[in-house]
Design a protein around this motif. Structure first.
Motif: not given
Length: 443
Positions: A5-26
């Motif tokens: 769970v990532i709380v906060g969708g600023g520059a860092g939070g959204l980049e992290l969610a994108t990275y983890l989604g592409n690497n682990l979520g996918k």
């Protein structure tokens, strides 16, 4: 499957969610969830352009839900209210509609790994009247509020000009102070400096859109800084050059000036001077939301930042990370990692790699902040700054080269979110919009 769970969708939070989604979520190795109170993301350094109408937030904003769908993570809208570290869940407040009706009830989101990336907001230092009379530029909604008030002021200015042209009695009450548009900005950091310059660019555009014949003398912008110079993060030579450029535009720069009170129509300094203004912006200092004090015993400092170790894990709980402005980490030189966009981006990268390392049973990396330099854009007029070329050396740049470097920071953020191909298309569409859309958002 583990929950991240990532709380906060600023520059860092959204980049992290994108990275983890592409690497682990996918690969269905983890269920990645991003939580934010808003529905869209906008790069925070662009808020001064939204505030003046130079940038249309609806065009550049990223939809969290659409982005989550494209990058294999989930999105939950809501504001965090507390953390239960024993049962490992975060609690979100209900989401209400414009009329106060409950759209989404309070929820508990379970986590195995939690990342706090809630950013920061302006610090009014409990100065009397600031919260009631000044606008902060911490979110797109606040920036839009500023823009609407700015347009109203210029409309009043236009009416004043019309009264003068038809020979109205001078004793008639004027609609704006001294026949000018008076705007005061507290805080000589990047936000205050860039907003000051952007206002003169906006005034030039408004003059051609039927708001009267606006000349530089009709706009009175006062930039107020409590320190001895503006842009303290930049070398003194660049700071002096920026101040000279601002003064050439028509900005009144007041350094060494502390504001002790804000009223409806003026700011009052420590010496008792009154600085009249029709519109006031507070962009001085930062603090983190006091909600971090409800995070089940996590260590916080005096401005509510979460204390983290070199691995970006919180000092109390290794399953909880913190990145960006809300994280407090001392560097080897004894200075804290500064609350800057580049620090958040670098933290997001290391945090993402460390979470993937946990899944692969590999050792974690320590975070080392690398200052790439600082750039400030004075709208279309010029840009100045310095970029780091080595561990102890830097290069001063200005003009078109500095402007190009400034723009590239946003393009790098977009590339991390969308990839090279889509970012290229975004750039192309942006250039086409220059011919299709007005130069300024007028509504």
């Amino acid at each position: 499957m583990k929950n991240i769970v990532i709380v906060g969708g600023g520059a860092g939070g959204l980049e992290l969610a994108t990275y983890l989604g592409n690497n682990l979520g996918k690969k269905q190795r983890a269920n990645v969830v991003l939580v934010d109170r808003n529905q869209t993301h906008l790069w925070k350094p662009l808020l001064h352009e939204v505030a003046t109408g130079v940038l249309d937030s609806e065009t550049d904003a990223v939809s969290y839900r659409a982005h989550a769908h494209n990058h294999y993570f989930n999105f939950e809208q809501g504001s965090i209210t507390r953390i239960d570290r024993t049962n490992k869940y975060v609690e979100l407040a209900p989401v209400t509609g414009q009329e106060g009706d409950v759209l989404v009830v309070a929820r508990r989101i379970p986590y195995d790994y939690l990342v706090i990336a809630i950013g920061s907001k302006s610090n009014d230092f409990n100065t009397k009247g600031v919260a009631e009379n000044c606008i902060f530029l911490d979110s797109p909604n606040q920036a839009l509020r500023f823009q609407h008030k700015m347009l109203e002021l210029f409309l009043k200015f236009s009416e004043n000009n019309a009264l003068e042209e038809i020979g109205e009695d001078d004793s008639k009450q004027r609609l704006v102070q001294d026949g000018k548009v008076n705007i005061a900005i507290v805080g000589g950091g990047a936000t205050g400096v860039e907003l000051s310059a952007e206002l003169f660019n906006a005034a030039q555009h408004l003059s051609s859109y039927g708001y009267g014949k606006i000349q530089s003398g009709h706009l009175q912008v006062t930039l107020i800084e409590a320190g001895d110079r503006i842009l303290p993060a930049l070398p003194e030579r660049i700071s002096s050059s920026v101040q000279q450029e601002l003064e050439n535009l028509g900005v009144t720069v007041k350094t060494g000036t502390m504001i002790t009170e804000a009223t409806e129509k003026c700011l009052i300094t420590k010496e008792g001077e009154e600085i009249n203004a029709d519109l006031m912006v507070w962009a001085a200092g930062i603090r983190v939301s006091a909600i971090t004090q409800q995070f089940d015993g996590l260590e916080v400092n005096r401005i509510n930042q979460l204390n983290v170790k070199n691995t970006l894990q919180t000092t109390v709980d290794d399953s909880i990370f913190a990145i960006g402005d809300c994280a407090f980490l001392l560097q080897k030189d004894g200075k804290p990692v500064p609350p800057r966009g580049q620090a958040a981006n670098q933290m997001a990268t290391i945090c993402g790699q460390n979470i993937v390392a946990l899944f692969n049973n590999k050792p974690l990396k320590d975070f080392h902040y690398f200052d790439k330099g600082s750039l400030v854009s004075l709208s279309k007029f010029t840009a100045l700054g310095n970029i780091t070329t080595g561990k102890r050396s830097s290069l001063t740049i200005e003009g078109r080269l500095a402007r190009l470097a400034y723009i590239s920071l946003y393009r790098l953020h977009q590339q991390k979110l969308h990839g090279c191909f889509k970012t290229g298309l975004i750039i192309l569409i942006g250039r086409l919009n220059r011919f299709i859309r007005p130069s300024l958002k007028l509504h």
